[in-house]
Design an enzyme around this catalytic site. Structure first.
Site, mmCIF file in Angstrom:
data_model
loop_
_atom_site.group_PDB
_atom_site.id
_atom_site.type_symbol
_atom_site.label_atom_id
_atom_site.label_comp_id
_atom_site.label_asym_id
_atom_site.label_seq_id
_atom_site.Cartn_x
_atom_site.Cartn_y
_atom_site.Cartn_z
ATOM 1 N N ALA A 82 0.819 -1.212 0.000
ATOM 2 C CA ALA A 82 0.000 0.000 0.000
ATOM 3 C C ALA A 82 0.858 1.269 0.000
ATOM 4 C CB ALA A 82 -0.902 -0.015 1.233
ATOM 5 N N SER A 253 2.046 -16.999 2.001
ATOM 6 C CA SER A 253 2.474 -15.700 2.529
ATOM 7 C C SER A 253 1.959 -15.521 3.941
ATOM 8 C CB SER A 253 1.887 -14.596 1.629
ATOM 9 O OG SER A 253 2.027 -13.314 2.217
ATOM 10 N N HIS A 255 1.995 -12.314 4.889
ATOM 11 C CA HIS A 255 1.782 -10.874 4.766
ATOM 12 C C HIS A 255 3.006 -10.106 5.306
ATOM 13 C CE1 HIS A 255 -2.027 -8.384 4.014
ATOM 14 N NE2 HIS A 255 -1.154 -7.437 4.297
ATOM 15 N N ARG A 258 2.834 -9.282 9.101
ATOM 16 C CA ARG A 258 2.031 -8.120 9.514
ATOM 17 C C ARG A 258 0.632 -8.478 9.987
ATOM 18 N NH1 ARG A 258 4.374 -3.374 7.334
ATOM 19 N NH2 ARG A 258 2.451 -2.251 6.909
ATOM 20 N N ARG A 311 8.661 -5.363 1.035
ATOM 21 C CA ARG A 311 9.427 -4.228 1.570
ATOM 22 C C ARG A 311 10.645 -3.847 0.737
ATOM 23 N NH1 ARG A 311 7.870 -7.150 5.884
ATOM 24 N NH2 ARG A 311 6.504 -6.194 7.453
HETATM 25 C C1 FNR Z 1 1.948 -5.061 2.541
HETATM 26 N N1 FNR Z 1 1.246 -6.182 2.090
HETATM 27 C C2 FNR Z 1 0.025 -6.020 1.502
HETATM 28 N N2 FNR Z 1 -0.658 -7.093 1.029
HETATM 29 C C3 FNR Z 1 -1.846 -6.947 0.426
HETATM 30 O O1 FNR Z 1 -2.435 -7.933 0.023
HETATM 31 N N3 FNR Z 1 -2.396 -5.701 0.272
HETATM 32 C C4 FNR Z 1 -1.773 -4.579 0.707
HETATM 33 O O2 FNR Z 1 -2.269 -3.477 0.534
HETATM 34 C C5 FNR Z 1 -0.533 -4.731 1.374
HETATM 35 N N4 FNR Z 1 0.116 -3.652 1.865
HETATM 36 C C6 FNR Z 1 1.362 -3.796 2.422
HETATM 37 C C7 FNR Z 1 2.045 -2.680 2.859
HETATM 38 C C8 FNR Z 1 3.332 -2.813 3.366
HETATM 39 C C9 FNR Z 1 4.076 -1.601 3.815
HETATM 40 C C10 FNR Z 1 3.931 -4.084 3.452
HETATM 41 C C11 FNR Z 1 5.336 -4.254 3.968
HETATM 42 C C12 FNR Z 1 3.243 -5.181 3.048
HETATM 43 C C13 FNR Z 1 1.871 -7.519 2.150
HETATM 44 C C14 FNR Z 1 2.702 -7.772 0.904
HETATM 45 O O3 FNR Z 1 1.897 -7.997 -0.223
HETATM 46 C C15 FNR Z 1 3.615 -8.993 1.061
HETATM 47 O O4 FNR Z 1 2.849 -10.104 1.429
HETATM 48 C C16 FNR Z 1 4.729 -8.807 2.080
HETATM 49 O O5 FNR Z 1 5.257 -7.501 2.015
HETATM 50 C C17 FNR Z 1 5.840 -9.807 1.812
HETATM 51 O O6 FNR Z 1 6.829 -9.748 2.785
HETATM 52 P P1 FNR Z 1 8.192 -8.918 2.638
HETATM 53 O O7 FNR Z 1 8.738 -9.150 1.251
HETATM 54 O O8 FNR Z 1 7.850 -7.487 2.909
HETATM 55 O O9 FNR Z 1 9.036 -9.511 3.718
#
Ligand code: FNR
Length: 364
Positions: A82, A253, A255, A258, A311
């Site tokens: 996001a 995943s 996430h 998170r 990230r």
């Molecule tokens: C996310 N992720 C995420 N997933 C999703 O389905 N919709 C979203 O809007 C978001 N937004 C989001 C914001 C931020 C700042 C992060 C770090 C992550 C999760 C993302 O798609 C993904 O699963 C993870 O970021 C993967 O892990 P790494 O690569 O950050 O370790």
């Protein structure tokens, strides 16, 4: 490159932590609750050790792959995340330009700060997937899904690990800065006459539907012809249900640590999920914790068709916008190619489970 340029993703994260404002960096970097899963995402990769083979003619290297039938230059794609304009003013446009120049695929978040149409126009021939959330307002889900289909997105990434947002300690309730937009929600904004991002943000949070069950996949497939990839699966049971309900892909995943804290690393549960859907033709990908080329190698050895990174893309944006994201994707690609060659693999089909040692203490 100058001597101070970051050359690893960890260095880029450090750069971002020094240059982004605290609200933004905390939002991007934190995990849920006590960060147990966030840390585990890295630790689990580090526990896996490789079994390289020697003298195997690796002079002709090919790392191209297909995802849902689309040819990509490498098995490394961008996870939807996001609010990218908080990391760099060009936001998602910078990301999609970098993805285009590398020839891979991008997941766009429903919460993008550039509209899905503008991202599509910027790179019409680049493979893009649109991430969807489960809302009580099915009409809104359908409208946005059809917009994504019309704009040329190639799949819906349906996020299923988010019946509510995970709790994040050590940071205040996140608020999107006033100069940025929930760009895919302008019709909602107009209809409801919200005066601030805080009002619209609260409305969007309240839209999350925790009453849905697996039938929602059948509904989603009835309103779009796009293939559905289920994002956020962590068990073989759910992987089988996703297949039964017509998913074409599974993105294993947590996430990025998170959502529910205390779940295993995605890489740790990947093999049992790959095993559960074997023979169905459904593709399995993973994200959460991929930071090194050797991580990509390990994920592919354990059965992933491709990995996604979240990230690292944000850190690249914070560093230098489009150029920064390009640098991230090039780093991962070059590290991955080096790792492959050192492991005795010339192409992706040479990467098999015999390339990894299974730690005795886990079910890997
Ligand atoms: C996310 N992720 C995420 N997933 C999703 O389905 N919709 C979203 O809007 C978001 N937004 C989001 C914001 C931020 C700042 C992060 C770090 C992550 C999760 C993302 O798609 C993904 O699963 C993870 O970021 C993967 O892990 P790494 O690569 O950050 O370790």
């Amino acid at each position: 490159t100058s001597i101070t340029d970051p050359v690893t993703i960890d260095e880029l994260e450090k750069y971002a932590s020094n240059h982004l404002d605290k609200n933004a960096f905390d939002y991007y970097s934190t995990g849920a609750e006590n960060d147990v899963t966030l840390r585990e995402n890295r630790l689990a990769f580090n526990r896996i050790k490789l079994r390289p083979r020697m003298l195997r003619d690796v002079s002709h290297q090919d790392i191209s792959v297909t995802v849902l039938g689309h040819k990509l230059s490498m098995p490394i794609c961008v996870s939807p995340s996001a609010y990218q304009a908080m990391a760099h003013p060009d936001g998602e446009l910078a990301t999609v330009r970098a993805v285009r120049s590398l020839g891979t695929a991008m997941g766009l978040s429903l919460y993008s700060t550039t509209s899905l149409e503008d991202v599509a126009l910027e790179a019409p021939n680049t493979i893009k997937f649109f991430q969807m959330q489960l809302y009580t307002d099915r009409q809104l889900m359908a409208t946005i899904t059809r917009r994504a289909e019309k704009a040329g997105y190639k799949a819906i990434l349906l996020t299923v690990d988010c019946p509510l947002y995970g709790r994040h300690q050590g940071r205040r309730r996140f608020e999107l800065p006033g100069h940025l937009k929930y760009a895919n929600f302008s019709s909602v904004q107009q209809r409801k006459r919200f005066k601030s991002n805080a009002e619209l943000g609260a409305h969007i949070i309240a839209l999350l539907d925790c009453s849905v069950d697996w039938k929602i996949l059948d509904w989603l497939r009835s309103i779009t012809s796009l293939p559905v990839v289920v994002k956020g699966i962590l068990t073989p049971e759910d992987a089988r249900l996703a297949v039964q309900h017509g998913a074409k892909g599974i993105l294993v995943s947590n996430h990025g640590g998170r959502q529910l804290d205390g779940v295993p690393a995605a890489i740790e549960v990947l093999p049992e999920i790959v095993n559960a859907v074997q023979g169905t033709g459904v593709e399995v990908y993973m994200d959460s914790g991929v930071r090194l080329g050797t991580d990509v190698l390990k994920a592919l050895a354990l059965g992933a068709r491709a990995v996604f990174v979240g990230r690292p893309v944000i850190w690249g944006l914070a560093y230098k916008g489009e150029q920064g994201v390009k640098a991230v994707l090039q780093m991962l690609r070059d590290e991955f190619k080096t790792a492959m060659v050192l492991a005795g693999c010339a192409s992706l089909k040479d990467i098999t489970s015999s390339l990894v040692m299974r730690p005795a203490t886990s079910h890997l």
